[in-house]
Design a protein around this motif. Structure first.
Motif, PDB file in Angstrom:
ATOM      1  N   PRO A 100       0.686  -1.302  -0.065  1.00  0.00           N
ATOM      2  CA  PRO A 100       0.003   0.063   0.045  1.00  0.00           C
ATOM      3  C   PRO A 100       0.808   1.420   0.094  1.00  0.00           C
ATOM      4  N   GLU A 101       1.777   1.472   0.949  1.00  0.00           N
ATOM      5  CA  GLU A 101       2.689   2.398   0.752  1.00  0.00           C
ATOM      6  C   GLU A 101       3.316   2.657  -0.691  1.00  0.00           C
ATOM      7  N   ALA A 102       3.534   1.909  -1.453  1.00  0.00           N
ATOM      8  CA  ALA A 102       4.355   2.119  -2.809  1.00  0.00           C
ATOM      9  C   ALA A 102       3.269   2.367  -3.883  1.00  0.00           C
ATOM     10  N   GLU A 103       1.960   1.951  -3.566  1.00  0.00           N
ATOM     11  CA  GLU A 103       0.828   2.092  -4.759  1.00  0.00           C
ATOM     12  C   GLU A 103       0.632   3.512  -4.497  1.00  0.00           C
ATOM     13  N   PRO A 104       0.874   4.177  -5.828  1.00  0.00           N
ATOM     14  CA  PRO A 104       0.226   5.685  -5.615  1.00  0.00           C
ATOM     15  C   PRO A 104      -1.081   6.022  -5.422  1.00  0.00           C
ATOM     16  N   ALA A 105      -2.084   5.042  -5.650  1.00  0.00           N
ATOM     17  CA  ALA A 105      -3.525   5.705  -5.553  1.00  0.00           C
ATOM     18  C   ALA A 105      -4.318   4.732  -4.686  1.00  0.00           C
ATOM     19  N   GLY A 106      -3.402   3.700  -4.005  1.00  0.00           N
ATOM     20  CA  GLY A 106      -4.131   2.718  -3.313  1.00  0.00           C
ATOM     21  C   GLY A 106      -5.057   1.644  -3.899  1.00  0.00           C
ATOM     22  N   GLU A 107      -4.653   1.486  -5.161  1.00  0.00           N
ATOM     23  CA  GLU A 107      -5.561   0.422  -5.886  1.00  0.00           C
ATOM     24  C   GLU A 107      -5.147  -1.052  -5.747  1.00  0.00           C
ATOM     25  N   ALA A 108      -6.249  -1.678  -5.026  1.00  0.00           N
ATOM     26  CA  ALA A 108      -6.027  -2.963  -4.870  1.00  0.00           C
ATOM     27  C   ALA A 108      -5.617  -3.945  -5.991  1.00  0.00           C
ATOM     28  N   ALA A 109      -5.946  -3.309  -7.257  1.00  0.00           N
ATOM     29  CA  ALA A 109      -5.572  -3.974  -8.590  1.00  0.00           C
ATOM     30  C   ALA A 109      -4.151  -3.937  -8.842  1.00  0.00           C
ATOM     31  N   SER A 110      -3.285  -3.362  -8.160  1.00  0.00           N
ATOM     32  CA  SER A 110      -1.998  -3.305  -8.379  1.00  0.00           C
ATOM     33  C   SER A 110      -1.170  -4.235  -7.291  1.00  0.00           C
ATOM     34  N   MET A 111      -2.156  -4.706  -6.202  1.00  0.00           N
ATOM     35  CA  MET A 111      -1.750  -5.290  -5.175  1.00  0.00           C
ATOM     36  C   MET A 111      -2.064  -6.813  -4.954  1.00  0.00           C
ATOM     37  N   ASP A 112      -3.265  -7.337  -5.835  1.00  0.00           N
ATOM     38  CA  ASP A 112      -3.886  -8.363  -5.767  1.00  0.00           C
ATOM     39  C   ASP A 112      -3.196  -9.585  -5.290  1.00  0.00           C
ATOM     40  N   LEU A 113      -2.188  -9.942  -5.969  1.00  0.00           N
ATOM     41  CA  LEU A 113      -1.418 -11.246  -6.101  1.00  0.00           C
ATOM     42  C   LEU A 113      -0.714 -11.117  -4.490  1.00  0.00           C
ATOM     43  N   ALA A 114      -0.160  -9.980  -4.065  1.00  0.00           N
ATOM     44  CA  ALA A 114       0.420  -9.531  -2.813  1.00  0.00           C
ATOM     45  C   ALA A 114      -0.629  -9.952  -1.619  1.00  0.00           C
ATOM     46  N   LEU A 115      -1.965  -9.422  -1.766  1.00  0.00           N
ATOM     47  CA  LEU A 115      -2.861  -9.527  -0.786  1.00  0.00           C
ATOM     48  C   LEU A 115      -3.353 -11.016  -0.979  1.00  0.00           C
ATOM     49  N   ALA A 116      -3.448 -11.662  -2.068  1.00  0.00           N
ATOM     50  CA  ALA A 116      -3.700 -13.153  -1.937  1.00  0.00           C
ATOM     51  C   ALA A 116      -2.742 -13.828  -1.339  1.00  0.00           C
ATOM     52  N   THR A 117      -1.370 -13.537  -1.155  1.00  0.00           N
ATOM     53  CA  THR A 117      -0.361 -14.505  -0.537  1.00  0.00           C
ATOM     54  C   THR A 117      -0.026 -13.927   0.802  1.00  0.00           C
ATOM     55  N   GLY A 118      -1.046 -13.175   1.121  1.00  0.00           N
ATOM     56  CA  GLY A 118      -0.968 -12.629   2.761  1.00  0.00           C
ATOM     57  C   GLY A 118      -0.225 -11.410   3.134  1.00  0.00           C
ATOM     58  N   ARG A 119       0.346 -10.599   1.946  1.00  0.00           N
ATOM     59  CA  ARG A 119       1.091  -9.521   2.605  1.00  0.00           C
ATOM     60  C   ARG A 119       0.033  -8.266   1.959  1.00  0.00           C
ATOM     61  N   GLY A 120      -0.040  -7.641   3.149  1.00  0.00           N
ATOM     62  CA  GLY A 120      -0.779  -6.170   3.184  1.00  0.00           C
ATOM     63  C   GLY A 120      -1.650  -6.155   4.315  1.00  0.00           C
ATOM     64  N   PRO A 121      -2.674  -5.363   4.413  1.00  0.00           N
ATOM     65  CA  PRO A 121      -3.315  -4.904   5.589  1.00  0.00           C
ATOM     66  C   PRO A 121      -3.964  -6.400   6.114  1.00  0.00           C
ATOM     67  N   ARG A 122      -4.265  -6.709   7.040  1.00  0.00           N
ATOM     68  CA  ARG A 122      -4.792  -7.950   7.696  1.00  0.00           C
ATOM     69  C   ARG A 122      -6.359  -8.055   7.295  1.00  0.00           C
ATOM     70  N   MET A 123      -6.933  -6.862   7.330  1.00  0.00           N
ATOM     71  CA  MET A 123      -8.367  -6.792   7.293  1.00  0.00           C
ATOM     72  C   MET A 123      -8.447  -7.073   5.553  1.00  0.00           C
ATOM     73  N   VAL A 124      -7.687  -7.093   4.636  1.00  0.00           N
ATOM     74  CA  VAL A 124      -7.885  -7.803   3.279  1.00  0.00           C
ATOM     75  C   VAL A 124      -7.155  -9.206   3.052  1.00  0.00           C
ATOM     76  N   THR A 125      -6.257  -9.170   3.659  1.00  0.00           N
ATOM     77  CA  THR A 125      -5.535 -10.574   3.324  1.00  0.00           C
ATOM     78  C   THR A 125      -6.089 -11.715   4.269  1.00  0.00           C
ATOM     79  N   ASN A 126      -6.690 -11.530   5.406  1.00  0.00           N
ATOM     80  CA  ASN A 126      -7.223 -12.372   6.256  1.00  0.00           C
ATOM     81  C   ASN A 126      -8.594 -12.695   6.236  1.00  0.00           C
ATOM     82  N   ILE A 127      -9.182 -12.633   5.185  1.00  0.00           N
ATOM     83  CA  ILE A 127     -10.577 -12.663   5.081  1.00  0.00           C
ATOM     84  C   ILE A 127     -11.320 -14.044   5.491  1.00  0.00           C
ATOM     85  N   GLU A 128     -12.381 -13.848   6.471  1.00  0.00           N
ATOM     86  CA  GLU A 128     -12.895 -14.991   7.167  1.00  0.00           C
ATOM     87  C   GLU A 128     -11.503 -16.079   7.905  1.00  0.00           C
TER      88      GLU A 128
END
Length: 298
Positions: A125-153
């Motif tokens: 998130p700190e490096a993504e200029p606009a906060g777009e999850a579409a530029s972070m989705d593989l990172a989020l899917a593999t557990g990297r990023g804000p826990r609210m989004v990476t740890n769904i359920e």
């Protein structure tokens, strides 16, 4: 082997990007004949929550709460198709929809991911200029990023590094320039565009499928971002970069994946119909998807 029925799920979410045309992807591909070409059933449409252009101060993401809610709703729809023995074709939307698809699989067991994308989508998130999850989705899917989004359920990570193949990526220099965390420093299997060119598309696709057909996996999901295609033939995307796969190379990759009998579903993202004024690109895209998917049997 018998044919597994295709179910098309419309997932026009741009919660991880912006509402400038990608939300019309399902409509454009259906109008171009995708359902007819694949003899696919319509599996419903999952409408996203309202979009906000305000960046969340805690996660630095756009629409994080809405992305979580949408991922759960999409996972429910994909899970229903899987429970009925179908093969879901999820039409986005932006790349953040992959989270809902992977959540559906994570609820069921351990699966792999064939990530066919011109970008690594591995920003923090700190490096993504606009906060777009579409530029972070593989990172989020593999557990990297804000826990609210990476740890769904409570199911973080949705995908283990070693169960992912990143295929066709060509944004390494750009990602490094903008300070993205390095996918190269993980155990994610990388078959980037340079590697595809070095060994040829047949060998590259076979290598990817072999990695994802290990006995420890229950199958694998295919994520397809239209910007993996050569910019000369797929200019209808919002973040363009030179070069990319040809139509035939994409068809070969899909055919090899589907022919393995281990693929369980696919999502298609990022194609922007507003940048395809006469519908020519949509029609060609449908032809290639049909050629790649039509041989599916389980």
């Amino acid at each position: 082997m018998t044919k597994t029925p295709f179910f098309i799920i419309e997932a026009p979410s741009v919660l991880g990007l912006f509402p400038k045309g990608v939300e019309r992807l399902p409509e454009a591909l259906l109008e171009a004949g995708l359902a007819d070409r694949l003899d696919a059933r319509l599996g419903g449409r999952i409408e996203p929550p309202p979009y906000s252009s305000e960046r969340d101060p805690d996660t630095l993401l756009l629409n994080p709460h809405a992305i979580v809610a949408y991922s759960i709703a999409l996972a429910d729809a994909v899970g229903t198709v899987l429970d009925e023995g179908g093969f879901p074709i999820v039409l986005g939307g932006d790349c953040s929809i992959v989270l809902g698809n992977l959540l559906a699989l994570r609820r069921r067991g351990r699966y792999g991911l064939l990530f066919i994308d011109g970008h690594a989508d591995f920003y923090q998130p700190e490096a993504e200029p606009a906060g777009e999850a579409a530029s972070m989705d593989l990172a989020l899917a593999t557990g990297r990023g804000p826990r609210m989004v990476t740890n769904i359920e409570g199911k973080a990570p949705l995908m283990r590094d070693e169960d992912v193949v990143a295929f066709g990526r060509r944004d390494a220099a750009e990602a490094e320039q903008h300070g993205s965390q390095r996918i190269e420093h993980t155990s994610i299997e990388m078959i980037d565009l340079v590697s595809v060119r070095a060994i040829g598309i047949d060998a590259a696709a076979a290598c990817a499928v072999r990695h994802l057909s290990r006995p420890s996996l229950d199958g694998f999901w295919i994520h397809l971002d239209a910007d993996v295609l050569d910019d000369a033939i797929m200019p209808a995307v919002d973040y363009r970069i030179p070069n990319g796969l040809s139509w035939n190379e994409l068809a070969t990759t899909l055919r090899t994946s589907i022919g393995s009998g281990r693929a369980v579903g696919i999502d298609v993202t990022i194609f922007n119909p507003r940048l395809d004024k006469d519908g020519t690109i949509a029609r060609t895209f449908v032809e290639v998807l049909a050629a790649g998917l039509a041989g599916h049997a389980r």
